[in-house]
Design a protein around this motif. Structure first.
Motif, PDB file in Angstrom:
ATOM      1  N   ASN A 282      -8.272  12.975   8.316  1.00  0.00           N
ATOM      2  CA  ASN A 282      -7.652  12.064   7.352  1.00  0.00           C
ATOM      3  C   ASN A 282      -8.414  12.067   6.025  1.00  0.00           C
ATOM      4  OD1 ASN A 282      -5.483  11.217   8.883  1.00  0.00           O
ATOM      5  ND2 ASN A 282      -6.574   9.481   9.778  1.00  0.00           N
TER       6      ASN A 282
ATOM      7  N   SER B  79       1.935  -0.640   8.366  1.00  0.00           N
ATOM      8  CA  SER B  79       1.195   0.177   7.411  1.00  0.00           C
ATOM      9  C   SER B  79       1.643   1.630   7.449  1.00  0.00           C
ATOM     10  CB  SER B  79      -0.308   0.086   7.707  1.00  0.00           C
ATOM     11  OG  SER B  79      -1.054   0.878   6.824  1.00  0.00           O
ATOM     12  N   GLU B  80       1.931   2.149   8.639  1.00  0.00           N
ATOM     13  CA  GLU B  80       2.370   3.540   8.773  1.00  0.00           C
ATOM     14  C   GLU B  80       3.691   3.754   8.044  1.00  0.00           C
ATOM     15  OE1 GLU B  80       3.738   4.726  12.656  1.00  0.00           O
ATOM     16  OE2 GLU B  80       2.860   6.727  12.411  1.00  0.00           O
ATOM     17  N   GLU B  81       4.639   2.841   8.241  1.00  0.00           N
ATOM     18  CA  GLU B  81       5.932   2.948   7.562  1.00  0.00           C
ATOM     19  C   GLU B  81       5.781   2.831   6.048  1.00  0.00           C
ATOM     20  OE1 GLU B  81       8.490   0.884  11.229  1.00  0.00           O
ATOM     21  OE2 GLU B  81       7.612  -0.328   9.615  1.00  0.00           O
TER      22      GLU B  81
ATOM     23  N   ALA C 262       4.899  13.004   9.683  1.00  0.00           N
ATOM     24  CA  ALA C 262       4.245  12.235   8.616  1.00  0.00           C
ATOM     25  C   ALA C 262       2.761  12.025   8.891  1.00  0.00           C
ATOM     26  CB  ALA C 262       4.939  10.886   8.453  1.00  0.00           C
TER      27      ALA C 262
ATOM     28  N   GLN D 213       0.604  10.094   5.383  1.00  0.00           N
ATOM     29  CA  GLN D 213       0.004   8.771   5.169  1.00  0.00           C
ATOM     30  C   GLN D 213      -1.357   8.851   4.458  1.00  0.00           C
ATOM     31  OE1 GLN D 213       0.368   7.245   9.183  1.00  0.00           O
ATOM     32  NE2 GLN D 213       2.447   8.042   9.143  1.00  0.00           N
TER      33      GLN D 213
ATOM     34  N   LEU E 265       3.073   3.546   4.136  1.00  0.00           N
ATOM     35  CA  LEU E 265       2.436   4.735   3.568  1.00  0.00           C
ATOM     36  C   LEU E 265       3.376   5.938   3.569  1.00  0.00           C
ATOM     37  CD1 LEU E 265      -1.189   4.515   4.986  1.00  0.00           C
ATOM     38  CD2 LEU E 265      -0.518   4.436   2.587  1.00  0.00           C
ATOM     39  N   THR E 266       4.170   6.079   4.627  1.00  0.00           N
ATOM     40  CA  THR E 266       5.133   7.175   4.688  1.00  0.00           C
ATOM     41  C   THR E 266       6.137   7.055   3.543  1.00  0.00           C
ATOM     42  OG1 THR E 266       4.931   7.328   7.102  1.00  0.00           O
ATOM     43  CG2 THR E 266       6.881   8.319   6.093  1.00  0.00           C
TER      44      THR E 266
ATOM     45  N   LEU F 231      -5.751   3.307   9.014  1.00  0.00           N
ATOM     46  CA  LEU F 231      -5.825   4.699   9.449  1.00  0.00           C
ATOM     47  C   LEU F 231      -7.089   4.954  10.259  1.00  0.00           C
ATOM     48  CD1 LEU F 231      -4.736   6.709   6.266  1.00  0.00           C
ATOM     49  CD2 LEU F 231      -3.349   6.184   8.277  1.00  0.00           C
TER      50      LEU F 231
END
Length: 398
Positions: free
Chosen positions: A362, A258-260, A117, A121, A262-263, A356
């Motif tokens: 990115n 935030s990572e979870e 992932a 993101q 956005l994924t 991020l």
């Protein structure tokens, strides 16, 4: 089997087909509705479809789901409408709930498993920027509306509280409703008659859930109230859902990071059916400490909470919409409400970018995703799949 029952069966089968094949956002969904519901089946006329679509876009809640339910209401009354609602939302709800469980399992048991992932993101932010651009180009037509967009962006960024959002929406609506004289007059051929039962049902469920949650502190009840409240306030479709959920469940309650988040949002862009099904992913993560049943319970509770308010509202308004839309202050207020929603969306894109790493890779993925959506006809699921494979290849070679 009676002709009526055959017609209802065909209608629900058509809704199921849509729930499994409706990729591509609201525009593609409307085209599919026009083709299947109007031209192929003649459930409603094309004029009725556009009128119902306009009504759903003017109400809080999931507009595509409201539109499906409104058509069901016209075809077979409340019972068929509720059945259509279930058939429409269940596939996407289960997919997003399962996605949450799989992501969490990989995080806990396979360190580095979420490297696939890596690009998903920043790509999710590209989707949000594209949605914001499309929403603004469609809804913002005046200087006053653009000023409201800027103000709400500023306030949403610096005061990202879930309690600020409803206040902004009310202020935005009131600020443009006073310009109602600019709206054309429409002749009122009959008095406005309102049946309040569904409005009382909407407000009663909201009040009961809030009181029960505050008194029992039982997490499933609190979770239902959180999503029901958000579903009661969101104007502008699934993309506007993002700042509400991020603020409440990531910033304030820390149910997921935030990572979870956005994924999950990126995955939701590749899933057919209602975009509000992303709520099931967030709800499932919110009850992860209760194990597999917690994921399933959280996903279903979130779906019930986010979808019910919009359904109660469409059933409430559809009965007197023909009279209500002739009042100029009502039409004028929508400009301000839509402008504030756009501002929240812009703020969400920046807030989601903050966690991020601000590197060229990115930024390239964000701009690349936006460019693919804006300048090509590549469907969202293929863009997401491409991002996943890119992440796998990058981690393998670098």
């Amino acid at each position: 089997m009676s002709v009526k029952r055959v017609r209802y069966y065909l209608f629900l089968r058509d809704i199921l087909t849509l729930s499994l094949t409706a990729f591509g956002g609201p525009q593609a969904f409307l085209a599919m509705l026009l083709d299947r519901m109007v031209k192929a089946r003649n459930y409603i006329t094309e004029e009725e479809l556009w009128e119902l679509n306009a009504l759903c876009n003017m109400l809080p809640g999931p507009s595509s789901t409201q539109l499906v339910s409104a058509i069901g209401f016209r075809v077979g009354g409340p019972n068929l409408a509720y059945l259509a609602l279930l058939v429409w939302i269940i596939p996407a709800t289960l997919i997003m709930t399962a996605a949450a469980a799989v992501i969490y399992f990989l995080e806990e048991n396979t360190p580095g498993a979420l490297n696939f992932a890596k690009f998903i993101q920043p790509m999710a932010i590209g989707f949000i920027i594209y949605a914001a651009q499309k929403t603004i180009s469609k809804m913002i037509q005046t200087t006053e509306a653009m000023v409201l967009v800027l103000i709400s962006t500023f306030v949403s960024f610096f005061y990202s509280s879930p309690y600020v959002f409803p206040i902004l929406l009310i202020i935005g609506g009131l600020s443009t409703s006073i310009k109602y004289k600019k709206q054309p007059k429409l002749e009122k051929d009959q008095p406005l008659v309102i049946q309040w039962s569904n409005f009382y049902l909407w407000g009663g469920v909201l009040a009961f859930a809030a009181i029960l949650g505050a008194s029992t502190k039982y997490q499933p009840v609190i979770l239902f109230e959180n999503f029901y409240r958000n579903g009661s306030l969101i104007f502008g479709g699934g993309q506007v859902l993002v700042p509400y959920l991020y603020t409440e469940f990531v910033d304030f309650k820390h149910f997921l990071n935030s990572e979870e988040f956005l994924t999950g949002y990126a995955i939701s862009q590749g899933v057919p059916g209602p975009t509000f099904s992303f709520s099931s992913y967030v709800g499932a993560f919110s009850m992860k400490e209760f194990g597999l049943m917690g994921f399933l319970t959280g996903g279903l509770i979130a779906a019930a909470g986010i979808f019910l308010p919009g359904i109660f509202m469409i059933f409430f308004v559809i009965r007197f919409w023909d009279q209500l839309k002739k009042y100029r202050p009502v039409r004028a207020a929508l400009e301000g409400i839509n402008a504030v929603s756009c501002g929240m969306l812009i703020a969400a894109a920046y807030l989601l970018f903050e966690p991020l790493e601000a590197n060229l890779l990115n930024i390239f993925m964000i701009l690349g995703t936006y460019s693919l959506l804006q300048f090509t006809k590549i469907a969202s699921p293929w863009i997401i799949i491409g991002g996943i494979f890119s992440g796998i290849l990058f981690n393998y070679f670098f």
